[in-house]
Design a protein around this motif. Structure first.
Motif, PDB file in Angstrom:
ATOM      1  N   LEU A  12       1.806 -17.144  -3.454  1.00 20.46           N
ATOM      2  CA  LEU A  12       2.458 -17.644  -4.724  1.00 20.46           C
ATOM      3  C   LEU A  12       1.498 -16.762  -5.689  1.00 20.46           C
ATOM      4  O   LEU A  12       1.988 -16.657  -7.006  1.00 20.46           O
ATOM      5  N   ALA A  13       0.163 -16.596  -5.516  1.00 24.75           N
ATOM      6  CA  ALA A  13      -0.618 -15.643  -6.430  1.00 24.75           C
ATOM      7  C   ALA A  13      -0.100 -14.439  -6.564  1.00 24.75           C
ATOM      8  O   ALA A  13       0.022 -13.613  -7.658  1.00 24.75           O
ATOM      9  N   GLY A  14       0.589 -13.864  -5.530  1.00 29.62           N
ATOM     10  CA  GLY A  14       1.046 -12.418  -5.580  1.00 29.62           C
ATOM     11  C   GLY A  14       2.348 -12.629  -6.449  1.00 29.62           C
ATOM     12  O   GLY A  14       2.437 -11.723  -7.263  1.00 29.62           O
ATOM     13  N   TYR A  15       2.911 -13.652  -6.384  1.00 26.75           N
ATOM     14  CA  TYR A  15       4.145 -13.893  -7.408  1.00 26.75           C
ATOM     15  C   TYR A  15       3.916 -13.918  -8.767  1.00 26.75           C
ATOM     16  O   TYR A  15       4.406 -13.153  -9.755  1.00 26.75           O
ATOM     17  N   LEU A  16       2.712 -14.695  -8.947  1.00 22.24           N
ATOM     18  CA  LEU A  16       2.248 -14.888 -10.496  1.00 22.24           C
ATOM     19  C   LEU A  16       1.528 -13.536 -11.070  1.00 22.24           C
ATOM     20  O   LEU A  16       2.016 -13.000 -12.183  1.00 22.24           O
ATOM     21  N   LEU A  17       0.943 -12.750 -10.342  1.00 22.31           N
ATOM     22  CA  LEU A  17       0.710 -11.365 -10.585  1.00 22.31           C
ATOM     23  C   LEU A  17       1.468 -10.466 -10.908  1.00 22.31           C
ATOM     24  O   LEU A  17       1.357  -9.425 -11.699  1.00 22.31           O
ATOM     25  N   SER A  18       2.567 -10.443 -10.065  1.00 21.20           N
ATOM     26  CA  SER A  18       3.626  -9.759 -10.236  1.00 21.20           C
ATOM     27  C   SER A  18       4.549 -10.076 -11.516  1.00 21.20           C
ATOM     28  O   SER A  18       5.338  -8.972 -12.154  1.00 21.20           O
ATOM     29  N   ALA A  19       4.462 -11.246 -12.087  1.00 23.24           N
ATOM     30  CA  ALA A  19       5.100 -11.563 -13.511  1.00 23.24           C
ATOM     31  C   ALA A  19       4.169 -11.317 -14.435  1.00 23.24           C
ATOM     32  O   ALA A  19       4.490 -11.220 -15.700  1.00 23.24           O
ATOM     33  N   SER A  20       2.679 -11.684 -14.216  1.00 25.25           N
ATOM     34  CA  SER A  20       1.779 -11.442 -15.692  1.00 25.25           C
ATOM     35  C   SER A  20       0.408 -11.168 -15.101  1.00 25.25           C
ATOM     36  O   SER A  20       0.077 -11.471 -13.969  1.00 25.25           O
ATOM     37  N   PHE A  27      -2.121 -12.044 -16.562  1.00 18.28           N
ATOM     38  CA  PHE A  27      -3.132 -12.875 -17.370  1.00 18.28           C
ATOM     39  C   PHE A  27      -4.167 -13.415 -16.419  1.00 18.28           C
ATOM     40  O   PHE A  27      -5.342 -13.489 -16.897  1.00 18.28           O
ATOM     41  N   GLY A  28      -3.844 -13.866 -15.449  1.00 20.09           N
ATOM     42  CA  GLY A  28      -4.621 -14.430 -14.425  1.00 20.09           C
ATOM     43  C   GLY A  28      -4.637 -15.887 -14.311  1.00 20.09           C
ATOM     44  O   GLY A  28      -5.368 -16.676 -13.748  1.00 20.09           O
ATOM     45  N   TRP A  29      -3.197 -16.034 -14.035  1.00 18.64           N
ATOM     46  CA  TRP A  29      -2.812 -17.642 -13.675  1.00 18.64           C
ATOM     47  C   TRP A  29      -3.313 -18.246 -12.459  1.00 18.64           C
ATOM     48  O   TRP A  29      -3.622 -19.295 -12.404  1.00 18.64           O
ATOM     49  N   PRO A  30      -3.438 -17.239 -11.372  1.00 23.89           N
ATOM     50  CA  PRO A  30      -4.002 -17.724 -10.087  1.00 23.89           C
ATOM     51  C   PRO A  30      -5.352 -18.228 -10.224  1.00 23.89           C
ATOM     52  O   PRO A  30      -5.725 -19.513  -9.654  1.00 23.89           O
ATOM     53  N   LEU A  87      -7.241  -7.373  -6.611  1.00 27.26           N
ATOM     54  CA  LEU A  87      -5.990  -6.882  -6.988  1.00 27.26           C
ATOM     55  C   LEU A  87      -5.641  -6.994  -8.490  1.00 27.26           C
ATOM     56  O   LEU A  87      -5.489  -6.220  -9.331  1.00 27.26           O
ATOM     57  N   TRP A  88      -6.172  -8.395  -9.161  1.00 27.53           N
ATOM     58  CA  TRP A  88      -6.213  -8.779 -10.357  1.00 27.53           C
ATOM     59  C   TRP A  88      -6.958  -7.866 -11.156  1.00 27.53           C
ATOM     60  O   TRP A  88      -6.444  -7.253 -12.286  1.00 27.53           O
ATOM     61  N   LEU A  89      -8.243  -7.591 -10.724  1.00 29.29           N
ATOM     62  CA  LEU A  89      -9.129  -6.686 -11.416  1.00 29.29           C
ATOM     63  C   LEU A  89      -8.561  -5.385 -11.486  1.00 29.29           C
ATOM     64  O   LEU A  89      -8.766  -4.508 -12.752  1.00 29.29           O
TER      65      LEU A  89
END
Length: 522
Positions: free
Chosen positions: A477-485, A487-490, A358-360
């Motif tokens: 938590l990763a889904g929340y981080l990806l919805s906010a940015s 960048f790839g914080w997960p 999903l990040w890619l």
């Protein structure tokens, strides 16, 4: 040799409806002791059984032994001469041994129960377990990439995708824990068949249900795997069978092959995830319909797995191990390992394959064809790293292999989001894949080695459960981080947690070697 010599033989027989023949070439020898007993090791050239047989024949010479069965008739020949021929004698079931004696007027057939030859059961078990592992890995390989796309096509967002991924891991963790803690009460074969039937129901549920809450329930109670590794209820049950079927020195190699097959077929499954794009281009069918068909295929694979489990001999995997028991003697070391694996799994939950894909998709706007190709090669590199892990472990030990291959892989993971373009990001992901999975067969082998044999089922479950229960928090938590940015914080969080795990594992277990690494004692 005299033709009238009695041919007292022990041979394994199976129920036969048509004529079948075993040919054995063996060499006799002698045992030291009070009685000089002619002995030999025989190899059945069809089934490769290694058995011991005793016959009053000349020592240190070669002899040909032949058994021919047709219906209820049996003929036994020694060096081309028929010594015994019986009719109207039922052929015994597999795992029974007949001793056939020739007398002057009649042939007496006596039976006594013995265990089925160990090598046959081991071969049968390994082949079937490897087949099932490959089929499940193939299904998980394409499902983990299609799951986020399918849920988004149903109108869900990244956070909902993370919640469903969390539910799948959480449900698998609870089911795995229950199976491991209580597997010693039940037949492992029945538990595996039940898990395969549940896999079939999971595929059907995702193919037919479209609403979020019903899908969340199916994800929680089913076997869907959104990660690239095996985190399902199958894992501790299959590990228990495998660890009981091979000697200690071969255990790591067997787990490496098990992981190798899983990773290779998962890579093929990742390529298979491109089918919706090809189908849409060729036929005009909607992408969602094709993905629903692939979920149905997932369910059919579950039914095939159930049939394979059903064909495993009941004695397989139990010849060498004691009766299964709950955790007692190994409780402390298992719980310590489980706590460490929890930390590693918590970090892994941030980068399960579905969310990494999903990040890619978000960061680089990839198609499923390109994403499938990337994950195919990461899977191939991971697969061959298992073979390297065996050699490295033989040289530096299991714990050192787990740590010193995992550390650089996690450093690569932390650096991926900082890469300026897709090419560099893919390079680091590939480098990570070549190292990150070397701890999988070594970890499984280490857990099975440091616990009592009768507690292996419980130990496999208790140490595997964190991969589902604790990692279940990460996807949400990763889904929340990806919805906010984007960048790839997960990836950064996951790498930091995993590095901490590596250092703690080395500090706590570098002085706890498995049996095969302990110095030999006279």
């Amino acid at each position: 040799m005299s033709d009238s010599m009695t041919a007292n033989k022990l041979f394994a027989a199976k129920p036969l409806a048509i004529e079948k023949q075993w040919n054995v070439l063996y060499r006799t020898g002698q045992y030291a002791g009070r009685k000089r007993v002619p002995a030999r090791r025989a190899e059945w050239n069809e089934e490769k059984h290694k058995v011991r047989e005793h016959a009053p024949v000349s020592p240190n010479s070669w002899h040909a032994f032949e058994v021919t069965c047709k219906g209820s008739a049996t003929r036994v020949s020694l060096n081309g001469k028929t010594h015994i021929e019986t009719r109207n004698s039922p052929i015994p079931e597999a795992g029974r041994v007949e001793r056939i004696e020739k007398s002057r007027q009649r042939h007496l057939v006596r039976q006594r129960h013995v265990s089925q030859p160990y090598q046959t059961m081991t071969s049968s078990l390994l082949i079937r377990i490897f087949w099932v592992r490959g089929l499940r890995a193939f299904a998980d390989g394409y499902i983990s990439l299609l799951l986020p796309l399918y849920l988004i096509s149903l109108g869900m967002g990244p956070f909902e995708v993370g919640v469903i991924a969390t539910a799948t891991l959480l449900g698998s963790g609870v089911l795995t824990l229950l199976a491991g803690l209580h597997a010693w009460r039940f037949d492992l074969h029945r538990l595996l068949i039940g898990a395969a039937v549940l896999m079939a129901a999971t595929g059907l549920g995702f193919a037919t249900i479209r609403d979020f809450w019903p899908l969340l329930i199916v994800a929680a109670v089913g076997t869907l795997n959104p990660s690239s590794g095996d985190v399902s209820v199958f894992l501790p049950l299959e590990h228990t069978l495998l660890s009981g079927a091979v000697p200690d020195k071969q255990r790591t190699a067997i787990f490496a092959r098990y992981s190798l097959i899983g990773s290779l077929l998962a890579a093929v499954g990742a390529l298979f995830a491109a089918i919706p794009d090809y189908a849409v281009a060729a036929t005009g069918i909607s992408r969602q319909s094709v993905m629903q068909a692939l979920f149905i295929l997932y369910g059919l694979i579950g039914l095939v797995c159930a049939l394979i489990y059903r064909s495993i001999p009941r004695q397989a995997g139990t010849t060498r191990q004691a009766v299964a028991m709950p955790l007692r003697k190994s409780r402390r070391i298992v719980l310590t390992l489980a706590a460490l694996f929890s930390l590693d799994s918590f970090g892994g939950g941030f980068v399960i394959q579905s969310l990494l894909a999903l990040w890619l998709y978000q960061k680089f706007d990839l198609s499923t064809i390109v994403a499938g190709t990337i994950f195919f090669w990461t899977g191939v590199l991971s697969a061959f790293s298992y073979l390297a892990a065996v050699r490295i472990a033989n040289k530096i030990g299991l714990v050192n292999t787990m740590v010193f291959t995992h550390l650089p892989a996690n450093l690569f993971l932390v650096l991926v989001p900082f890469m300026p373009n897709l090419a560099w990001a893919i390079t680091l992901l590939l480098a990570r894949s070549a190292l990150s999975q070397m701890d999988v067969p070594t970890r499984s082998s280490y857990v099975m080695a440091v616990v009592a044999p009768e507690e292996r089922a419980a130990a496999a479950s208790v140490t595997a459960v964190p991969r589902s229960l604790v990692s279940a928090v990460g996807p949400m938590l990763a889904g929340y981080l990806l919805s906010a940015s984007t960048f790839g914080w997960p990836l950064v969080v996951a790498g930091g947690l995993k590095i901490t795990y590596d250092l703690l594992l080395l500090n706590m277990f570098r002085n706890v070697p498995p049996p095969e690494e302990k110095p030999a004692t006279d």
